[in-house]
Design an enzyme around this catalytic site. Structure first.
Site, PDB file in Angstrom:
ATOM      1  N   GLY A   1      -1.639   6.826  -2.476  1.00 42.00           N
ATOM      2  CA  GLY A   1      -2.936   6.777  -1.805  1.00 42.00           C
ATOM      3  C   GLY A   1      -3.778   5.609  -2.261  1.00 42.00           C
TER       4      GLY A   1
ATOM      5  CG  HIS B   1      -1.887   1.166   1.213  1.00 45.08           C
ATOM      6  ND1 HIS B   1      -3.161   1.072   0.675  1.00 45.08           N
ATOM      7  CD2 HIS B   1      -1.753   2.447   1.646  1.00 45.08           C
ATOM      8  CE1 HIS B   1      -3.766   2.231   0.798  1.00 45.08           C
ATOM      9  NE2 HIS B   1      -2.934   3.086   1.391  1.00 45.08           N
ATOM     10  CB  CYS B   2       2.055   3.345  -2.682  1.00 50.98           C
ATOM     11  SG  CYS B   2       3.180   4.724  -2.977  1.00 50.98           S
ATOM     12  N   PRO B   3       1.515   5.056   0.353  1.00 50.83           N
ATOM     13  CG  PRO B   3       2.929   5.841   2.037  1.00 50.83           C
ATOM     14  CD  PRO B   3       2.691   4.653   1.155  1.00 50.83           C
TER      15      PRO B   3
END
Length: 424
Positions: free
Chosen positions: A172, A167-169
């Site tokens: 998003g 999950h890439c912040p």
């Protein structure tokens, strides 16, 4: 009015444009990523590319520098939107657990009150074949399904994602089967954009040094924007450049970020490795699978279904029924004994009164009243304590000594009454 799927979605995603765009719950971080890309490019176009356009007038080379920066930036933004605003490969969750996986184990049944209660078994894992090698897949309690191979549940988005990478912040969004290609292209393109801006800014510093025959320090004072851009791109290259190199390694070995960090120390055989060339072809040259979710479709309401009782609940229910049945039987037996004793005591006393002479009627009537009053009140006290007197003791049917004593008294009273009648 019927609602659409995106309106009743159980995940943590955010939807825009009527369910056409899907983002993660941390979609606000995407605005920071946009600013980190757009603001430096604007500074580059205004303070660097505009001056370089006049330095390369022949063949419009200066205009090409300006146009390349704008077009390349738009390309990076499009890749960012494709990576962050589409379904990453979410597996639709089930409304109920898969019934075909339930089984009852009668060999390990428990005896409760003489009854057999089969224990309910539900396997937490099962094996599937991948390239001829068995792979164990796990059951997801949230989505109520067995995850496909390489699928994992994202705790941030609260969804099971196929070929889950991470999950890439900054994007998003989860990175999975349907957007990994665009994510890698975005990261690698951002790396090339950083290199391009850094190179053009360094070129402009070199031109300023040659025009003014000065030192680097004078050129830097002449164009401080170029120095800021060079420092910014140098720092950014360590992040996006390192990420690009890491994902090139993952693609060449057909791994995901999740698998690399989780199973690195296990020395497992990678059953998905098809060779370096085929691995790259699988990522970049295969058709992207269609989404398994139609977020704009109307949601179908399912009828509620009674949940299957667990083994512990079944045991407690059976024990409760047995205990209630036994208590009711005890109370019925106690009530019957109480009624019998009352009836026989009263009959014996009345028979004793009738057997006496008329000369002592008044004297005996008061005595009988007192005896009758005490005997009629006694059952009330005994009824309150019938659980202790006539209850089942130590799981066996034994009549309390008080009841046996009362029974002997009743027998003696009846014998006395019979003797009196015979005498008269």
């Amino acid at each position: 009015m019927a609602k659409r799927v995106y309106e009743v979605w159980k995940g943590s995603n955010k939807f825009f444009l009527g369910g056409r765009l899907i983002f993660g719950p941390d979609a606000r971080s995407l605005l920071i990523t946009l600013l980190l890309i757009i603001v430096p490019v604007i500074i580059f176009c205004v303070f660097v590319a505009r001056h370089l356009r006049h330095q390369f007038l022949p063949y419009n080379v200066g205009c090409a520098i300006f146009v390349v920066a704008i077009v390349f930036t738009i390309y990076v933004l499009v890749l960012l939107l494709l990576a962050s605003a589409r379904d990453p490969g979410i597996v639709p969750r089930n409304a109920h657990p898969p019934e075909e996986e339930f089984r009852y184990d009668t060999s390990a049944s428990a005896e409760i009150g003489g009854r057999q209660t089969p224990s309910l078994q539900f396997p937490r894992t099962k094996e599937v074949m991948v390239n001829g090698i068995p792979v164990r897949v796990k059951y997801c309690d949230t989505c109520m399904l067995y995850r496909p191979p390489r699928c994992s549940h994202c705790s941030i988005c609260n969804n099971c994602v196929e070929r889950f990478d991470h999950h890439c912040p900054w994007v998003g969004q989860c990175i999975g089967l349907r957007n990994y290609r665009y994510f890698f292209c975005f990261v690698s393109s951002a790396t090339l954009l950083c290199i391009y801006v850094f190179a053009m800014s360094a070129l402009y510093i070199k031109i300023l040094m040659d025009d003014h025959h000065g030192t680097v320090w004078n050129a830097m004072k002449e164009s401080p924007a170029s120095v800021i851009l060079m420092a910014y791109c140098f720092i950014s290259l360590w992040f996006v450049g390192g990420l690009t190199g890491f994902h090139l390694y993952l693609i060449s070995t057909n791994q995901t970020t999740y698998e690399n960090f989780r199973y690195r120390a296990d020395n497992r055989i990678n059953v998905y490795d098809l060779g370096c060339l085929n691995n790259f072809l699988e990522v970049f040259c295969t058709m992207v699978k269609p989404s398994r979710n139609n977020f704009r479709a109307f949601a179908q309401e399912e009828a509620p279904r009674a949940s299957l009782p667990t083994t512990r609940e079944a045991e407690v229910e059976v024990m409760g029924e047995d205990r209630r049945a036994k208590v009711e039987d005890d109370l019925d037996i106690g009530d019957d004994l109480l009624k019998i004793s009352q009836r026989r005591n009263i009959e014996d006393i009345e028979a004793d009164i009738r057997s006496r002479g008329s000369d002592v009627i008044h004297h005996n009537s008061s005595e009988a009243d007192s005896v009758l009053g005490s005997d009629r009140r006694a059952p009330t006290v005994q009824a309150d304590n019938r659980h202790a007197s006539w209850g089942r003791r130590s799981e066996s049917w034994e009549i309390a000594p008080e009841v046996l004593g009362m029974n002997s008294n009743i027998t003696e009273s009846r014998g006395y009454a019979t003797t009196k009648e015979a005498y008269q």
